[in-house]
Enzyme design. Structure first.
Site, PDB file in Angstrom:
ATOM      1  N   GLU A  79      45.278 -37.040  14.487  1.00 52.52           N
ATOM      2  CA  GLU A  79      46.837 -37.411  14.093  1.00 52.52           C
ATOM      3  C   GLU A  79      46.887 -38.879  14.116  1.00 52.52           C
ATOM      4  OE1 GLU A  79      48.823 -35.215  12.681  1.00 52.52           O
ATOM      5  OE2 GLU A  79      47.955 -33.672  13.544  1.00 52.52           O
ATOM      6  N   CYS A 145      53.080 -30.457  20.390  1.00 54.66           N
ATOM      7  CA  CYS A 145      51.799 -31.321  20.174  1.00 54.66           C
ATOM      8  C   CYS A 145      52.266 -32.627  19.857  1.00 54.66           C
ATOM      9  CB  CYS A 145      51.064 -31.000  19.061  1.00 54.66           C
ATOM     10  SG  CYS A 145      50.257 -29.246  19.198  1.00 54.66           S
ATOM     11  N   HIS A 169      44.361 -32.111  16.306  1.00 54.28           N
ATOM     12  CA  HIS A 169      44.861 -30.838  15.707  1.00 54.28           C
ATOM     13  C   HIS A 169      43.552 -30.059  15.260  1.00 54.28           C
ATOM     14  CE1 HIS A 169      49.327 -31.268  15.635  1.00 54.28           C
ATOM     15  NE2 HIS A 169      49.253 -29.972  16.223  1.00 54.28           N
TER      16      HIS A 169
END
Length: 206
Positions: A79, A145, A169
């Site tokens: 991310e 998350c 992820h």
């Protein structure tokens, strides 16, 4: 280099979470240049980050790689950014304690967004070179998350710590797709290889 890696317990009605399985597998790993510690987090707003930050305080890592499940994605996706909001849209599942925050800030007065400090582009390039589907993601969502990634980065910012941190992820595992054949998946072995590549990348970039 001390590297703290986290995964999550199952959630959303699934019996397994591949990131929890990765933590079990990684606990047995010995990697050159890296001392690894793993922690399994609850799928509960704020408690997840509280536990990870407590582990950071106790362990004193140089790097934190938090891992989570993004069922429906087709690749391993580091991310880029976490946003300062907790929000569960209508029709989505609550956290494992039944909480459903809507449009709530994670931390009042903190920045709207915080960027990963992991070498995410190099991670993706190295995973792709190793034959593992990977891409940079520009949204960690607004669920657990994102909550975990944001809180960890904000803690590091406020404490002015020399820790590199971010979130990755993972897709559903092949085991999960046996019950949900239309869901994209990767074998746990491929996900473990991806995690190894990311750890080696972090060590090489130090």
């Amino acid at each position: 280099m001390k590297i703290l890696i986290s995964g999550f317990e199952p959630f959303g009605g699934d019996a397994v979470n591949p990131t929890g399985e990765l933590m079990d597998a990684l606990a047995q790993e010995v990697m050159e240049g890296a001392e690894l510690k793993t922690v399994l987090l609850p799928v509960h707003f704020d408690e997840c980050a509280d536990l990870l930050i407590t582990e950071m305080e106790a362990y004193g890592p140089d790097v934190v790689i938090a891992c989570g499940l993004a069922k429906g994605r087709t690749a391993v996706t580091p991310e880029r950014i976490a946003v300062n909001v907790k929000d569960i849209p209508p029709g989505s599942y609550a956290d494992n304690q039944g909480q459903r925050p809507v449009d709530e800030p994670i931390t009042e007065g903190s920045p709207d967004g915080l960027f990963s400090t992991l070498p995410i582009r190099e991670m993706v390039n190295n995973m792709t070179a190793a034959g593992i589907p990977a891409s940079v993601s520009n949204t960690a969502g607004t669920y657990i998350c994102n909550n975990t990634m944001y809180r960890v980065l904000d803690y590091i910012r406020l404490q002015q710590l020399p820790i590199r941190a971010g979130f990755v992820h993972f897709p559903a595992s092949t085991e999960m797709s046996l019950l949900q054949p239309s869901v994209p998946s990767l074998p746990i072995s491929a996900m473990l290889d991806a995690l190894r590549v990311m750890i080696r990348t972090v060590v090489a970039e130090a």
